[in-house]
Structures are given as structure tokens and as C-alpha cells.
Design an enzyme around this catalytic site. Structure first.
Site, PDB file in Angstrom:
ATOM      1  N   TRP A 106       4.953  23.856  -1.071  1.00 13.42           N
ATOM      2  CA  TRP A 106       3.923  24.813  -1.500  1.00 13.42           C
ATOM      3  C   TRP A 106       2.525  24.273  -1.229  1.00 13.42           C
ATOM      4  O   TRP A 106       1.633  25.020  -0.827  1.00 13.42           O
ATOM      5  CB  TRP A 106       4.096  25.194  -2.968  1.00 13.42           C
ATOM      6  CG  TRP A 106       5.390  25.896  -3.217  1.00 13.42           C
ATOM      7  CD1 TRP A 106       6.422  25.468  -4.011  1.00 13.42           C
ATOM      8  CD2 TRP A 106       5.835  27.147  -2.658  1.00 13.42           C
ATOM      9  NE1 TRP A 106       7.454  26.369  -3.979  1.00 13.42           N
ATOM     10  CE2 TRP A 106       7.126  27.400  -3.163  1.00 13.42           C
ATOM     11  CE3 TRP A 106       5.258  28.074  -1.782  1.00 13.42           C
ATOM     12  CZ2 TRP A 106       7.859  28.537  -2.819  1.00 13.42           C
ATOM     13  CZ3 TRP A 106       5.987  29.213  -1.433  1.00 13.42           C
ATOM     14  CH2 TRP A 106       7.274  29.428  -1.958  1.00 13.42           C
ATOM     15  N   ASP A 176      -2.290  24.969  -8.338  1.00 11.73           N
ATOM     16  CA  ASP A 176      -1.183  25.937  -8.311  1.00 11.73           C
ATOM     17  C   ASP A 176      -0.221  25.555  -9.428  1.00 11.73           C
ATOM     18  O   ASP A 176       0.468  24.552  -9.344  1.00 11.73           O
ATOM     19  CB  ASP A 176      -0.495  25.858  -6.934  1.00 11.73           C
ATOM     20  CG  ASP A 176       0.738  26.758  -6.829  1.00 11.73           C
ATOM     21  OD1 ASP A 176       1.070  27.448  -7.824  1.00 11.73           O
ATOM     22  OD2 ASP A 176       1.364  26.768  -5.756  1.00 11.73           O
ATOM     23  N   LYS A 200       8.096  32.765 -12.649  1.00 11.54           N
ATOM     24  CA  LYS A 200       8.852  31.597 -13.100  1.00 11.54           C
ATOM     25  C   LYS A 200       8.842  31.494 -14.625  1.00 11.54           C
ATOM     26  O   LYS A 200       9.873  31.370 -15.235  1.00 11.54           O
ATOM     27  CB  LYS A 200       8.308  30.313 -12.480  1.00 11.54           C
ATOM     28  CG  LYS A 200       8.870  30.005 -11.102  1.00 11.54           C
ATOM     29  CD  LYS A 200       8.058  30.566  -9.991  1.00 11.54           C
ATOM     30  CE  LYS A 200       8.672  30.325  -8.631  1.00 11.54           C
ATOM     31  NZ  LYS A 200       7.668  30.153  -7.596  1.00 11.54           N
TER      32      LYS A 200
HETATM   33  C1  LIG Z   1       7.202  30.149  -6.302  1.00 20.49           C
HETATM   34  C2  LIG Z   1       6.006  29.358  -5.956  1.00 20.49           C
HETATM   35  C3  LIG Z   1       5.034  29.826  -5.060  1.00 20.49           C
HETATM   36  C4  LIG Z   1       5.162  31.138  -4.319  1.00 20.49           C
HETATM   37  O1  LIG Z   1       4.912  32.178  -5.161  1.00 20.49           O
HETATM   38  P1  LIG Z   1       4.868  33.699  -4.651  1.00 20.49           P
HETATM   39  O2  LIG Z   1       4.467  34.400  -5.912  1.00 20.49           O
HETATM   40  O3  LIG Z   1       6.239  34.034  -4.151  1.00 20.49           O
HETATM   41  O4  LIG Z   1       3.849  33.787  -3.587  1.00 20.49           O
HETATM   42  C5  LIG Z   1       3.920  29.048  -4.856  1.00 20.49           C
HETATM   43  N1  LIG Z   1       3.757  27.858  -5.471  1.00 20.49           N
HETATM   44  C6  LIG Z   1       4.683  27.368  -6.317  1.00 20.49           C
HETATM   45  C7  LIG Z   1       4.468  26.049  -6.967  1.00 20.49           C
HETATM   46  C8  LIG Z   1       5.837  28.098  -6.584  1.00 20.49           C
HETATM   47  O5  LIG Z   1       6.760  27.617  -7.430  1.00 20.49           O
END
Ligand SMILES: *Cc1c(COP(=O)(O)O)cnc(C)c1O
Length: 365
Positions: A106, A176, A200
């Protein structure tokens, strides 16, 4: 299925388990919300009923996460992946540098987008160690002139997480937090911007939470599309256009659930205990199960492990599926096994998995 209420032992990495109480309440309110004779999905986003849901979700999010006054909470769309683009589009000027700390797929994706706007610099990376660890603070280099420092707080695919965040001084720290937001207490004042897809820990996919310090809004690039500018959404209380109303309603209900559990500190204690059950099995397995993350970098949200014998690993995943465990396959890019133990995954499910792992080892070692 394994549980008494026909709910699967759901270890999906995302979208992932939601609290049963929240799903049941949403089901009850689905066709007639608050006596309006319609679903929350069927009403205007400018209506009083919806606005109350919207504002309550923002207020509860601020309260539960102890967000200081000088921050805005935004509900956006496009997932965390669009934040990979929006962050540099808004805050990285041409010719300017920003520091990116690479701890997994990511953060690599975030870096890729930043290259379209300025000159991101890799300030630390654990790639050579197969992303098993989080860099230590003395490995992290950044410049006081950087537009910002970017990192991924929890690495969903590799199962690592930051324990302490680097002190970046006056350089904005952008994080993030998609896979560990609201899983533990954090000092919000350390961050200039936090973003997280909801799917999540906070609700269904389709809503992205952004927590942004107000002074950062003043640094934003002006000549960019309206919808991709943070200030557009900050100025309009995330109602510039039609927001994902049902997702925001669900997020609000998940926050109420967190509140009823005793808030973030109680959730954090549960998460440490839940993940501990599974890490204990790995650590006491005499090498039968091998954790991917180094111990000091372990995530309490995504537990990644392998079984030395590849055939046995396949059998483990097949037998686990048979026994009612869902989502234990590692990410398609790394293989192996992964148990995602997000907030809404019950203790009971983690206990059942830990017991299953012990039994499987007994049978096969
Ligand atoms: C799942 C995830 C993403 C991607 O998220 P989307 O909402 O599908 O764009 C980005 N960063 C992390 C750390 C993730 O776990």
C-alpha cells in the site's frame, strides 16, 4: 458454520466482519427509518433525518477518537486508493519533495501516485527484509523542507504495524490508517492528515474517512479539480455532492457500537487479547507455524504466518475452510495464511481459530 448464530468465523481482510448488533439494527431500520416510511437510502441527503445521522457520525467520531478542535473530519469516496492521489495532488508542488516510508504494497502504491505530482523520496524501506519489519526511528530520514512525510500505520498484507510514530516536527505527517483506524488509541495531534477506507474497521466499503488538520487546508494546491480538493469537502461539511449516505449511517452505527463496548481503550484491550491468542499458538508451535512479521513489528489486526511444508499449508487452509473459518488465505501477492482480527471479529472466533491451529499441529507434525 462454527458459531451458535449461523455467523461465519470471518477473518476476511476487507471488506470484513461487522458487529452483529449493527447489522441487526440496520436490518430492522432498513425499510422504515425513524418513522419516515422510507429507508435511509431513499431519502434526500439534504433532509433533516439524514443530516442528523451525518452530523452525529462526525461528532461521535471526533469524540471517540479525542480529535482536537483544529481538525476536520471528512467523509469522501474513492477509497484509500484515491487518497494516494489526492494527498500529493493537494500538497505536493512540482519540484517539491515529500518523504515516503515503504512498509508494504500500500505504501508502494501511494508512492507511485506521488511521482505524478512532485518528487517523492523513499526515506526508509523494509522491502529488502520482505517487509517483515517497521523501520526504526533512526533509519527514517526526512528533510525539514519536505512537503510531508507519508507512512502506512498498519500493513494489511504483511501483518506489520507501527508502535510509535516518528516525530516529524513541523513537517506534516500523513498516514494511511485504513486497516487499524479505531483499533487502538492514537495521539491525533501528531498527524496532519489521516485517511482510511471504512471497510476494515468502520463499516461497509464506499466511505473514506479523512481527518485533516485545518492549517494543512491552507497549503493546498488551488488549480486542481473541485471534487479532489479537500477544502471543497471541508467547506461543505462533506455534503458538497451526494455522500454515500447508507455507508455513513452504517459507520455511525459502528461508532455507537464502539462506544457501547467501552470506547477505544476497551476495543484496544480486546484486540491485543484476541491477536495474542493466535500469536501464542505460533510462538509455542516450535516452528510449525512461522510468523511473517518480526516480533517487535507485529500487527494486532492482520496476523500473517506460514506452515513450513507447502502441502501441509494447503491442507491447513482446506481443513480450516471445512471447519467454518473464512478468509484465512494470505493476500494473493504473498501467499501463506492471514487472520484479520479487526474490531468486530469476536473473541470467540479468535479462540476457535487458536484451538483449531493447536489441533491441526497435533494431528500433522
Ligand atoms: C485496504 C487498504 C487500502 C485500499 O483501500 P481501498 O479502499 O480499496 O482503496 C489501502 N491501504 C491500506 C493500508 C489498506 O488496508
Amino acid at each position: 458454520m462454527g458459531t451458535t448464530n449461523n455467523r461465519a468465523y470471518n477473518f476476511n481482510a476487507g471488506p470484513s466482519a461487522l458487529p452483529l448488533e449493527v447489522l441487526e439494527k440496520a436490518q430492522k431500520e432498513l425499510v422504515n427509518f425513524n418513522g419516515t416510511g422510507m429507508s435511509i437510502m431513499e431519502m434526500s441527503h439534504r433532509s433533516k433525518d439524514y443530516e442528523a445521522v451525518h452530523n452525529e457520525a462526525i461528532a461521535r467520531l471526533k469524540k471517540l477518537y479525542a480529535i482536537p478542535e483544529n481538525y476536520e473530519v471528512l467523509f469522501l469516496q474513492g477509497g484509500a486508493s484515491l487518497q494516494f492521489t489526492m494527498v500529493p495532488m493537494n500538497f505536493l508542488q512540482e519540484g517539491k519533495k515529500a518523504s515516503y516510508i515503504l512498509t508494504g504494497v500500500w505504501s508502494e502504491k501511494a508512492l507511485k501516485e506521488a511521482k505524478l505530482f512532485g518528487e517523492p523520496v523513499i526515506s526508509a524501506s523494509s522491502k529488502e527484509n520482505q517487509y517483515r519489519n517497521i523501520p526504526t526511528s533512526n533509519e527514517i530520514k526526512f528533510d525539514s523542507d519536505d512537503a510531508y512525510v507519508h507512512l502506512t500505520s498498519n500493513n494489511t498484507i504483511y501483518g506489520t504495524a507501527w508502535r510509535d510514530f516518528p516525530d516529524t516536527g513541523d513537517v506534516p505527517l500523513i498516514v494511511d490508517m485504513s486497516s487499524d483506524i479505531f483499533s487502538k488509541a492514537v495521539d491525533i495531534s501528531k498527524f496532519a492528515l489521516i485517511y482510511a477506507g471504512a471497510q476494515k474497521n468502520l463499516g461497509p466499503s464506499g466511505v473514506t474517512v479523512v481527518i485533516i488538520r485545518k492549517d494543512l487546508l491552507e497549503k493546498e494546491n488551488t488549480n486542481i479539480p473541485t471534487m479532489l480538493k479537500y477544502s471543497t469537502h471541508a467547506d461543505a461539511n462533506s455534503l458538497y455532492n451526494t455522500p454515500p449516505t447508507f455507508g455513513i449511517y452504517m459507520l455511525g452505527e459502528v461508532l455507537k457500537w464502539i462506544e457501547n463496548q467501552g470506547g477505544v481503550p476497551a476495543i484496544e484491550r480486546n484486540n491485543v487479547e484476541k491477536a495474542g491468542l493466535i500469536y501464542d499458538v505460533i510462538d509455542n508451535s516450535k516452528g510449525f507455524y512461522k510468523g511473517h512479521a518480526t516480533e517487535d513489528s507485529r500487527s494486532f489486526m492482520n496476523i500473517t504466518f506460514r506452515i513450513a511444508d507447502e502441502e501441509l499449508e494447503k491442507q491447513f487452509l482446506a481443513e480450516a475452510k471445512e471447519a467454518g473459518f473464512v478468509g484465512l488465505n494470505g493476500h494473493r501477492s504473498v501467499g501463506g495464511c492471514r487472520a484479520s482480527t479487526y474490531n468486530a471479529v469476536p473473541f470467540e472466533a479468535c479462540k476457535a481459530l487458536a484451538d483449531f491451529m493447536v489441533e491441526f499441529q497435533k494431528k500433522h507434525q
